[in-house]
Design an enzyme around this catalytic site. Sequence first.
Site, short mmCIF file in Angstrom:
data_model
loop_
_atom_site.label_atom_id
_atom_site.label_comp_id
_atom_site.label_asym_id
_atom_site.label_seq_id
_atom_site.Cartn_x
_atom_site.Cartn_y
_atom_site.Cartn_z
N ASP A 196 0.26 2.66 2.94
CA ASP A 196 1.60 3.01 2.20
C ASP A 196 1.34 2.46 0.59
O ASP A 196 0.88 1.40 0.53
CB ASP A 196 2.67 2.42 2.80
CG ASP A 196 3.90 3.06 2.25
OD1 ASP A 196 4.21 4.20 2.32
OD2 ASP A 196 4.66 2.03 1.68
N GLU A 231 -16.70 -3.51 10.28
CA GLU A 231 -17.26 -4.32 11.38
C GLU A 231 -16.67 -3.62 13.09
O GLU A 231 -17.22 -3.98 14.10
CB GLU A 231 -16.28 -5.74 11.52
CG GLU A 231 -16.64 -6.56 10.42
CD GLU A 231 -15.52 -7.69 10.42
OE1 GLU A 231 -14.96 -8.16 11.35
OE2 GLU A 231 -15.39 -8.31 9.26
C1 GLC Z 1 5.62 5.50 0.67
C2 GLC Z 1 6.33 6.13 1.84
C3 GLC Z 1 7.76 6.56 1.75
C4 GLC Z 1 8.48 5.07 1.41
C5 GLC Z 1 7.73 4.45 0.27
C6 GLC Z 1 8.09 3.00 0.17
O1 GLC Z 1 5.96 6.40 -0.44
O2 GLC Z 1 5.73 7.67 2.09
O3 GLC Z 1 8.43 7.06 2.61
O4 GLC Z 1 9.83 5.28 1.29
O5 GLC Z 1 6.40 4.61 0.20
O6 GLC Z 1 7.54 2.37 1.40
#
Ligand code: GLC
Length: 555
Positions: free
Chosen positions: A217, A268
């Site tokens: 993310d 790993e």
């Molecule tokens: C990313 C995710 C989104 C979230 C953001 C903050 O963009 O896809 O859904 O709100 O990160 O974590």
Amino acid sequence: MDSTILHQSIKQPKWWQTAVIYQIYPRSFADGDGDGIGDLRGVESRLESLQALGIDAVWFSPFFKSPQKDAGYDVSDYRSIDPLFGTNEDFDKLLAKAKSLGIRIIVDLVPNHSSDQHELFQKALKAAPGSPERDMYMFRDGKGENGELPPNNWESVFGGQAWSRITEADGSLGQWYLHIFDSSQPDFNWENPKVHDFFAGVLRFWLDKGVDGFRIDVAHGLVKAPGLPDITAAQSQTLEHDPNNPHPFWGQEGVHDIIRSWRKILDEYDDRAMCAEAWVLPLSRMAKWVRPDEYHQTFNFGYLETPWAKEPLVKVISDSLEAFGSVGAPSTWVLSNHDVIRHVSRFGVETPPPQGSGIGPGMEQPDEELGQRRGRAATAFMLGIPGGAYLYQGEELGLPEHTTLEGKYRQDPTFSRTKGERVGRDGCRVPLPWEADGGVSFGFNSTGESWLPAPVTYKKYARNVQEGVAGSTLELYKKLIAERKKLALGSGEFRWAPEYSSANSLAYVNNGVLVLSNFGPESITAPTGEIIVSTQSSLNAGGQLEANQSAWIKL
Ligand code: GLC
Ligand code: MG
């Protein structure tokens, strides 16, 4: 456009180089306990339908312990499943069942920020300014005479300022902390080696459990420019990287060291992969993220943002194959996810709102018929291109965005932080319809509860009314995925086919299969040859391919 080979066929591809990966948004997939929020038991009970769809892997959006201020992207414990979704044992069972069905599992890692309820942040709040606890996050003194102004002018992606001021242990107004997203999502300090150690532990925890990989993310946000300089108007308006004026928190060079350290960990283990959520452009820059010792893949948001039109598609696909090919990585292809307007709806409006903004009542409403046609044609076009492909739950049903959801139901922080000015992303997150006669939640559960109400129009998209029905979107997806696999298109040899393209149509050849799309408005004559699959059921060899239809034809 010429017919140079832009992608050579790969002899023995790794699974992730060609995989069709299906994104599950856990709170909206299937609800096993009837509380209105999807859960792991719900997923387990529906896994066979994903096997029937033919996908290779599932990527789960976060199901970790979380106060759910940003639907789970605010994690308070990276090693536990949130009770809303089940238990760690439920996950183990699900993983085992998925493996037995030949489905790999990818989990979502959220390393840019945690929840403000995470124990590390709670400790930081209680500790003194300058302490090691505070140094896990981005605390700074405010500007102004009494520190009453935020440390810089950065804005939250969800609207409003990216800093919040805390009250110190002694009750006085104190430091500020950075949150690129909601105030409940404090950013980690990736300059601190302890943060690196913490996440290395989290990676190993899930790898040891046997997951096949991670979706990372906000991979482009981890490193902030030294000194946290103010952002300029020009920087804030584009994702396009300007080397003379780099963005202060998106796509900083320092991310590469982090990526490499993670890649070492994954290497790993056998055959695990990571895919970055990196909103960076141009593609040539994004390609740097997938050099051989970095991420395996990155989402191709340049592709996602391309309209259904010939010239832009030629450009983005050629550029992608070239850029990713130059570092030996597969490109990925994606049209929908939990942050964007579902593509059947996006392609049904004249001017799609900017990413993250959504469509609400009172705004231009999509032309449903047109959007369906274009959406199906676009998917058929996409699934023939070599590389990895990402699908978002519900798109196999042709599910449209919920574009008339009332404000009182909206839960995306974007809605509240912008006072409704941007309605946000809830419209693509509505629970899936499984059975047309399955009550108000259409078989999402048996109680009819639903954290976001489904629009009545979802009835006709329910899975059970499409299953086994020739010409349905669900059967189209199954056929596309099955043929893609059979014909090895994921690892195939790709070239444009100008000899089969016209002013309003576009064709390419992958492993001897011609993929042809017509952008309209006129019909075009399809070449003779066996029709493998077509979005237009009535198409015969050599017949008329209508506007906004695609076909795969064996040459
Ligand atoms: C990313 C995710 C989104 C979230 C953001 C903050 O963009 O896809 O859904 O709100 O990160 O974590
Ligand atoms: Mg539930």
